[in-house]
Design an enzyme around this catalytic site. Structure first.
Site, PDB file in Angstrom:
ATOM      1  N   GLU A  37       0.823  -1.214   0.000  1.00 30.27           N
ATOM      2  CA  GLU A  37       0.000   0.000   0.000  1.00 30.27           C
ATOM      3  C   GLU A  37       0.860   1.269   0.000  1.00 30.27           C
ATOM      4  O   GLU A  37       0.802   2.082   0.924  1.00 30.27           O
ATOM      5  CB  GLU A  37      -0.941   0.001   1.209  1.00 30.27           C
ATOM      6  CG  GLU A  37      -1.908  -1.147   1.180  1.00 30.27           C
ATOM      7  CD  GLU A  37      -3.037  -1.055   2.217  1.00 30.27           C
ATOM      8  OE1 GLU A  37      -4.103  -1.608   1.967  1.00 30.27           O
ATOM      9  OE2 GLU A  37      -2.838  -0.428   3.261  1.00 30.27           O
TER      10      GLU A  37
ATOM     11  N   GLU B   7      -5.632  -8.229  -0.971  1.00 28.69           N
ATOM     12  CA  GLU B   7      -6.302  -8.072   0.328  1.00 28.69           C
ATOM     13  C   GLU B   7      -7.769  -7.765   0.089  1.00 28.69           C
ATOM     14  O   GLU B   7      -8.098  -6.908  -0.737  1.00 28.69           O
ATOM     15  CB  GLU B   7      -5.729  -6.898   1.138  1.00 28.69           C
ATOM     16  CG  GLU B   7      -4.386  -7.149   1.745  1.00 28.69           C
ATOM     17  CD  GLU B   7      -3.932  -6.025   2.667  1.00 28.69           C
ATOM     18  OE1 GLU B   7      -4.770  -5.365   3.314  1.00 28.69           O
ATOM     19  OE2 GLU B   7      -2.708  -5.801   2.713  1.00 28.69           O
TER      20      GLU B   7
HETATM   21  C1  BG6 Z   1      -4.444  -2.797   4.884  1.00 30.67           C
HETATM   22  C2  BG6 Z   1      -3.103  -3.271   5.351  1.00 30.67           C
HETATM   23  O1  BG6 Z   1      -4.439  -1.425   5.040  1.00 30.67           O
HETATM   24  O2  BG6 Z   1      -5.591  -3.195   5.547  1.00 30.67           O
HETATM   25  C3  BG6 Z   1      -3.127  -4.397   6.371  1.00 30.67           C
HETATM   26  O3  BG6 Z   1      -2.262  -3.630   4.282  1.00 30.67           O
HETATM   27  C4  BG6 Z   1      -4.319  -4.191   7.294  1.00 30.67           C
HETATM   28  O4  BG6 Z   1      -1.902  -4.399   7.040  1.00 30.67           O
HETATM   29  C5  BG6 Z   1      -5.588  -4.271   6.465  1.00 30.67           C
HETATM   30  O5  BG6 Z   1      -4.343  -5.056   8.372  1.00 30.67           O
HETATM   31  C6  BG6 Z   1      -6.874  -4.203   7.274  1.00 30.67           C
HETATM   32  O6  BG6 Z   1      -6.838  -3.095   8.087  1.00 30.67           O
HETATM   33  P1  BG6 Z   1      -7.086  -3.184   9.654  1.00 30.67           P
HETATM   34  O7  BG6 Z   1      -6.828  -1.819  10.133  1.00 30.67           O
HETATM   35  O8  BG6 Z   1      -8.489  -3.621   9.817  1.00 30.67           O
HETATM   36  O9  BG6 Z   1      -6.112  -4.172  10.174  1.00 30.67           O
END
Ligand code: BG6
Length: 477
Positions: free
Chosen positions: A181, A374
């Site tokens: 990211e 993701e």
């Molecule tokens: C992304 C990141 O921003 O979202 C991860 O690459 C992160 O590291 C994921 O865990 C989900 O976000 P969060 O804040 O719910 O953990």
């Protein structure tokens, strides 16, 4: 029934070292910025770079120090991933395991060996490793000694890191992401680039200096990766999700274009090989100087990424400042609330069609293969006495998003390499430091204060995802 997904579609799951490994000082690992993000109200000021916090403080709990201790449980965890039928597993390398301080001449063998064993464990089950070279982490020594990514020296240290990784894991790892990211370094500069700002410092200049250095480092990694093994496929990684205008008012449409550009600008460079004109103009207006060094323009131009990877959790809404309505949380940023969408327990709005829209935007813009690395739902889970969670809410979220993703491929013709569900095993949340914000198919017994047995238990979604993978997305029921 076929879905239009390629036969070798890479289904799997994703994690990040600092959120799952633990073992923060095991095997000679050095201290990293990500270790110093506590659970609690100080977390945000720290990851933003507002608070100088370069050593552990007694009054804080640091969830990443032990996390879910994948450092010692990785064989058990990968066996579970294999049982679900994973074709790929996305994990990240903790830089400070390989170079504990970041500027050593020789790498730390124990760190290299740890990842080698992890990679071999994946390969044992025919799971293709997908490696994020840095997922928000930077050795603390590089921050105290050099000021983090605002120092050009970091490009050199990163180059050393990637050369070691590409050489050591040659023939075993083919898919690499240079920076997780990359666009969020503009939002959380301590976490994204190891930046801490001095009183009165020009934050914008420091942030864009760091961004330029990461862009050059990323293109350099692409060059070296291809030189060492032409089979390597190297991608950039975007915190994705399109921005909708709040209304058809031209000012809102314009706002949404600007928000999109702000987030796409860095991967514009990684994908196209040059700074987009809108960004050059903006930086010029703001008096920000890009710290060009001879050869930078060539390396950016000649070593663009092979594919575009991204995270998608939600779409966002943009509105001009005067009319700006109620806002809600949106993955390390905030967004105007969309009245047409439901929200997660953490206020992140749920928009499966937005996923299809984002896939289309990125494919139209770059015409390079995409990789969803993701996606998922962070939710409160309530396990029964055996640790079993009936997570139909997670299945529903994933089902609707996968259907939208398949539409993007089947109907719209998007070229998609794979999909890795975020936090396939419960892990520490990046934004909040909580364990209770869970994404996994596998429940881990650990709470926000670090209590629990770390026992792993399959959730209902485990068998559901297994079926999805086995049918290559045809069976989402
Ligand atoms: C992304 C990141 O921003 O979202 C991860 O690459 C992160 O590291 C994921 O865990 C989900 O976000 P969060 O804040 O719910 O953990």
């Amino acid at each position: 029934m076929s879905t239009g997904l390629r036969k070798d579609f890479l289904w799997g799951g994703a994690t990040a070292a600092n959120q799952c490994e633990g073992g923060f000082d095991a095997g000679g690992r050095g201290l990293a910025n990500v270790d110093l993000a506590p659970h609690g109200p100080d977390r945000f000021p720290i990851i933003l770079g507002h608070m100088n916090n370069l050593e552990f403080q007694d009054h804080h709990f640091y969830p990443g120090k032990e996390a879910i201790d994948m450092y010692t449980h990785f064989k058990e965890d990968i066996a579970l991933f294999a049982e679900m039928g994973f074709k790929t597993y996305r994990f990240s390398i903790a830089w400070s395991r390989i170079f504990p301080k970041g500027d050593e001449l020789e790498p730390n063998e124990a760190g290299l060996k740890f990842y080698e064993e992890l990679i071999d464990e994946c390969l044992k089950y025919n799971i293709e490793p997908l490696v994020t070279i840095t997922h928000f982490d930077c050795p603390v020594h590089l921050i105290t000694e050099y000021g983090g990514w605002k120092n050009r020296k970091l490009v050199e240290f990163y180059e050393k890191l990637v050369r070691v990784l590409f050489t050591r894991y040659k023939g075993k790892v083919k898919y690499w992401l240079t920076f997780n990211e990359i666009n969020v370094l503009l939002l959380i500069p301590f976490m994204g680039a190891g930046l801490i700002f001095d009183e009165g410092e020009d934050r914008k200049q420091a942030t864009w200096t760091a961004a330029h250095h990461q862009l050059v480092a990323s293109a350099t990694a692409t060059r070296i990766g291809h030189e060492i093994d032409p089979e390597n496929k190297i991608g950039c990684m975007l915190a994705g999700g399109d921005f909708y205008p709040a209304t058809p008012k031209p000012e809102d449409v314009w706002e949404s274009i600007n928000d999109s550009r702000e987030h796409l600008s860095l991967i514009d460079v990684q994908a196209r090989g040059y700074y987009p004109s809108y960004l050059l103009k903006e930086l010029e207006r703001e008096g920000v100087k890009i710290p060009w060094v001879d050869g930078d323009a060539e390396v950016l131009k000649n070593h663009t990424v092979d594919f575009i990877s991204f995270s998608y959790y939600m779409s966002k809404v943009s509105q001009n400042q005067e009319d700006r309505g109620e806002t809600t949380a949106a993955n390390l940023m905030s967004s105007v609330k969309n009245p047409h969408l439901e929200s997660s327990d953490w206020g992140w709005q749920i928009d499966p069609l937005g996923f299809r829209i984002t896939l289309n935007t990125l494919y139209d813009r770059y015409q390079k293969p995409l990789f969803v690395v993701e996606n998922g739902l962070g939710a409160h889970d309530t396990p029964d006495e055996n640790g079993y969670v009936e997570d139909d809410y997670r299945i529903n979220y994933l089902r609707s998003h996968l259907a939208a993703m398949i539409d993007a491929v089947e109907i719209d013709g998007v070229d998609l390499l794979g999909y890795t569900a975020w936090g396939c095993i419960d892990l520490v949340s990046a934004s909040t430091g909580e364990m209770s914000k869970r994404y996994g198919f596998i429940y881990v017994d650990r709470d926000d204060q670090g209590n629990g047995t770390l026992k792993r238990t399959k959730k209902k979604s485990f068998d559901w995802y297994k079926k999805v993978i086995a049918s290559n997305g045809a069976d989402l029921d």
